[in-house]
Scaffold this motif. Structure first.
Motif, PDB file in Angstrom:
ATOM      1  N   LEU A   1       0.835  -1.210   0.000  1.00  0.00           N
ATOM      2  CA  LEU A   1       0.000   0.000   0.000  1.00  0.00           C
ATOM      3  C   LEU A   1       0.868   1.257   0.000  1.00  0.00           C
ATOM      4  N   ILE A   2       1.906   1.277   0.835  1.00  0.00           N
ATOM      5  CA  ILE A   2       2.819   2.425   0.885  1.00  0.00           C
ATOM      6  C   ILE A   2       3.505   2.598  -0.472  1.00  0.00           C
ATOM      7  N   ALA A   3       3.962   1.487  -1.048  1.00  0.00           N
ATOM      8  CA  ALA A   3       4.683   1.541  -2.324  1.00  0.00           C
ATOM      9  C   ALA A   3       3.816   2.090  -3.455  1.00  0.00           C
ATOM     10  N   ARG A   4       2.509   1.810  -3.427  1.00  0.00           N
ATOM     11  CA  ARG A   4       1.650   2.253  -4.536  1.00  0.00           C
ATOM     12  C   ARG A   4       0.939   3.580  -4.253  1.00  0.00           C
ATOM     13  N   SER A   5       1.182   4.178  -3.090  1.00  0.00           N
ATOM     14  CA  SER A   5       0.539   5.446  -2.737  1.00  0.00           C
ATOM     15  C   SER A   5       1.456   6.604  -3.122  1.00  0.00           C
TER      16      SER A   5
END
Length: 185
Positions: free
Chosen positions: A39-43
């Motif tokens: 989630l962090i990587a794609r935000s």
């Protein structure tokens, strides 16, 4: 109900420059560690710095604040080689990891230089204006006349009717005078 993406962005936004501890996020979001990492990587609006998760907008604002604080320091202290790093950090609000990440980003971008505990603008060089050059010459002349019994900076300030400590430190850094004891060159 908000999506996990929206909840993360809202939490990060509310945390401001403190950021969030990444280890708290699985519980707060109800996701596995792996799902949180993805989630962090794609935000796009979120960055992970060390163990903190912070808004990219907050990081950008911290970067601008760092550069502005250093520029203001140069104006206030034109003879100093830069702003003490600890003073710079103390003037900003946020988690130390987040502040250090913003500083590292500004150094990496070439806007700031950080060395020996001092931060300066990349093109900054302490320089004397004409009045400073006259004062430096007067200080050098007074020290030369004093011979083996150099006066203190306080005595020089009285003799020359102006503060000379900053000029003395500047001349010492340039190798033009040598400090023989505290406040004596």
């Amino acid at each position: 109900a908000l999506s996990a993406d929206s909840r993360l962005e809202q939490m990060v936004s509310e945390a401001a420059a403190t950021g969030l501890d990444v280890s708290d996020l699985p519980v707060r979001l109800g996701l596995s560690r792996g799902s949180v990492a993805a989630l962090i990587a794609r935000s796009p609006g979120v960055a992970q710095v060390g163990n903190r998760v912070v808004s990219r907008a907050v990081l950008d604002e911290l970067r601008r604040s760092l550069a502005a604080s250093v520029a203001d320091y140069h104006v206030a202290e034109p003879l100093e080689p830069g702003m003490p790093a600890q003073l710079l950090r103390s003037r900003l609000k946020g988690h130390p990891t987040v502040i250090d990440a913003a500083l590292d980003a500004e150094v990496g971008a070439g806007a700031l230089v950080s060395a020996i505990g001092v931060v300066r603008l990349a093109l900054w060089q302490p320089q004397l204006d004409q009045a400073g050059q006259r004062l430096a010459s007067a200080v050098l002349g007074a020290l030369d006349r004093a011979g083996i019994e150099p006066p203190t900076t306080e005595e020089l300030s009285q003799e020359l009717a102006t503060p000379v400590a900053a000029i003395a430190r500047y001349l010492e850094r340039r190798g033009e005078i040598v400090q023989v004891e505290q406040n004596r060159y």
